[in-house]
Write an enzyme that holds these catalytic residues in place. Structure first.
Site, PDB file in Angstrom:
ATOM      1  N   GLU A 269       0.839  -1.204   0.000  1.00 45.57           N
ATOM      2  CA  GLU A 269       0.000   0.000   0.000  1.00 45.57           C
ATOM      3  C   GLU A 269       0.877   1.259   0.000  1.00 45.57           C
ATOM      4  OE1 GLU A 269      -3.522   2.004   2.789  1.00 45.57           O
ATOM      5  OE2 GLU A 269      -2.260   0.384   3.559  1.00 45.57           O
ATOM      6  N   LYS A 330      -9.681   2.618  -3.482  1.00 43.77           N
ATOM      7  CA  LYS A 330     -10.165   2.030  -2.233  1.00 43.77           C
ATOM      8  C   LYS A 330     -11.567   2.527  -1.884  1.00 43.77           C
ATOM      9  CE  LYS A 330      -8.728   1.175   2.547  1.00 43.77           C
ATOM     10  NZ  LYS A 330      -7.765   1.513   3.618  1.00 43.77           N
ATOM     11  N   CYS A 382      -5.636  -2.706   2.556  1.00 48.52           N
ATOM     12  CA  CYS A 382      -5.605  -2.642   4.019  1.00 48.52           C
ATOM     13  C   CYS A 382      -6.923  -3.074   4.658  1.00 48.52           C
ATOM     14  CB  CYS A 382      -5.201  -1.226   4.441  1.00 48.52           C
ATOM     15  SG  CYS A 382      -4.899  -1.025   6.206  1.00 48.52           S
TER      16      CYS A 382
END
Length: 513
Positions: A269, A330, A382
């Site tokens: 990430e 995301k 994540c």
């Protein structure tokens, strides 16, 4: 036993301890029977309480659970958020006190409307249904906090075979049902039919799980793909420092250039800590390197796009270069880490509310998966991997699963190991290989049975090498998600509500006569 069942602070403190026990049932401790013990104490402790007392008992249970299980929040706020030890402690206590209400409200509902002490078999089923509803609500309300679910305790336990059938949800339901049935066995002995039904309900899920633990629900869709996942171990204090940008880009470039040839090269990430548009030259160079090796390179990188009102919106993203294509934005953002609720009031109060890259927008829901080496890859950045239903939606379209993360925020706490456990459960639920690439660990390759096949040490730079296999076909959970279990739970709770109302009306009529 007296302390458990009666109102008062001895029982409330015991409930708090029972909540904390769940943490020991999860990673990194993995003492799975404690999840069952925890639920038994909670169920018994609610048996004789009125609604107000049950609300306090449930809150205490939640406070114990989150107090023990989310200690990494203090690390994030104090060590990396710039708050003093006192302030970090107070903020953590405030957070725990608030989310403990996720247990207080269901236990109040249980005591007021659902509990059926006179019908122990129905009571156990209703308790399991309400427990599942509590976990589902906690994963949805205000973007959700789907952490510390009891079902994760069974990843290496006897109930893991249920995950491909009904996901982690079915395991949680079974644990709650088992706990309530064990408590009610003495009452069930008074009715032979009820006893037989209770024993069948008690043993059947465990036997079914054991029979399915080694069953392969999916099959290979192609030859194995080699993987090289780069773990840079960049300090969080350096991550967004402009003076350290060149050093970080050089680190990942050099580690990749000197790595073994692999079909998939994975960076974690925000491995590139500048906007994608500012790193086009760098990405072009890395894309040419990957293409020359007949490889696809996937990396985390922030992006910006022009919104409808002429203002830029910023996203936490993943992009593919070389032998692949696609960019993913995301969707599930971390409160305070990636966006600040009530930011007009909170920004500037303390450093924690003004962290770098804490103003991301949420990506759209209808995004295409990443493509690499001819296969569809479901990406999770994540926090996204901890949402069972969200993850299942992407997994059902995919051949491989990929999660990239920067768990540096957790320090040396238990947070990264809890995070890893949830990624392992997603692989088991989907019957697909999972690649997990993180900045400082735990980077790992996880097989369709939720087992780690390759990993490298935490807190040091390195390259994770191994192979993954693209898979097709759907597990029952990917096909049906949680809908069958949701319908069952609604029916069970509805049944309990109606039965209790009928009983009250019957009692009122009898009194009137």
């Amino acid at each position: 036993m007296h302390w458990i069942t009666r109102p008062g602070w001895p029982g409330n403190l015991l409930a708090m301890a029972a909540g904390a026990l769940t943490t020991l049932a999860l990673a990194p401790f993995d003492i799975w029977p404690l999840a069952l013990v925890s639920l038994i104490v909670l169920y018994l402790g609610l048996r004789e309480l009125n609604p107000r007392q049950a609300l306090v008992r449930g809150w205490c249970y939640g406070f114990g659970l989150f107090g023990a299980g989310t200690s990494w929040i203090y690390v994030s706020i104090h060590t990396y958020g710039g708050a003093s030890a006192l302030l970090a402690g107070l903020l953590m206590l405030g957070f725990i006190a608030a989310i403990a209400w996720f247990f207080a409200l269901p236990t109040w509902l249980w005591a007021k409307w659902v509990r059926r002490n006179n019908a122990p078999l129905a009571d156990a089923l209703a308790f399991a249904a309400l427990w599942l509803g509590q976990e589902a609500f906690r994963g949805w309300f205000l973007t959700g906090f789907p952490w510390l679910y009891s079902g994760y305790s069974q990843l290496d336990g006897p109930l893991s075979g249920l995950a491909p059938l009904g996901g982690m949800w079915l395991i949680s339901f079974t644990l709650a049902l088992t706990a309530a049935l064990l408590c009610n066995l003495p009452r069930l002995r008074m009715n032979r039919s009820a006893l037989i039904g209770g024993v069948v309900l008690l043993l059947a899920p465990w036997g079914l799980s054991l029979a399915l633990k080694t069953h392969a629900w999916t099959s290979p869709a192609g030859a194995p793909l080699s993987v090289a996942a780069i773990q840079g171990n960049v300090e969080q204090s350096m991550k967004w420092d402009p003076a350290e940008l060149d050093a970080q880009l050089k680190l990942y470039r050099d580690m990749t250039f000197t790595s073994k040839r692999a079909d998939l090269i994975i960076w974690p990430e925000t491995a590139i800590p500048i906007l994608k548009e500012s790193a086009e030259g760098y990405l072009s160079m890395m894309g040419k390197f990957a293409a020359d090796r007949d490889s696809a390179m996937i990396t985390g990188v922030p992006l910006r796009q022009l919104g409808g009102h002429g203002e830029y919106r910023y996203y936490n993203g993943i992009t593919v270069v070389g032998e692949g294509d696609g960019t993913y934005l995301k969707q599930k953002l971390v409160p305070f880490g990636e966006y600040v609720p009530l930011q007009e009031l909170l920004r500037g109060v303390i450093t924690f509310f003004n962290l770098p890259m804490s103003d991301f927008a949420r990506g759209p829901a209808d995004q295409a998966l990443l493509q690499a080496k001819g296969y569809q890859i479901a990406p999770y950045i994540c926090y996204e991997v901890v949402y069972p239903e969200f993850a299942a939606g992407l997994a059902a379209q995919s051949d491989l699963l990929l999660t990239v993360s920067n768990d540096t925020w957790f320090g040396t706490s238990i947070g990264p190991l809890q995070h890893l456990q949830m990624a392992k459960m997603r692989a088991l639920e989907a019957g697909r290989w999972m690649i997990r690439a993180t900045n400082n660990g735990v980077s790992a390759l996880i097989n369709p049975f939720g087992k780690i096949t390759e990993t490298i040490p935490q807190f040091q730079p390195g390259v994770l090498y191994g192979e993954v296999v693209p898979m097709h076909e759907l597990t029952p959970y990917l096909r049906w998600r949680s809908w069958p279990l949701t319908v069952l739970s609604v029916v069970l709770i509805g049944w309990a509500l109606v039965a209790r109302r009928v009983k009250r009306q019957t009692a009122s009529c009898a009194d009137a006569l």
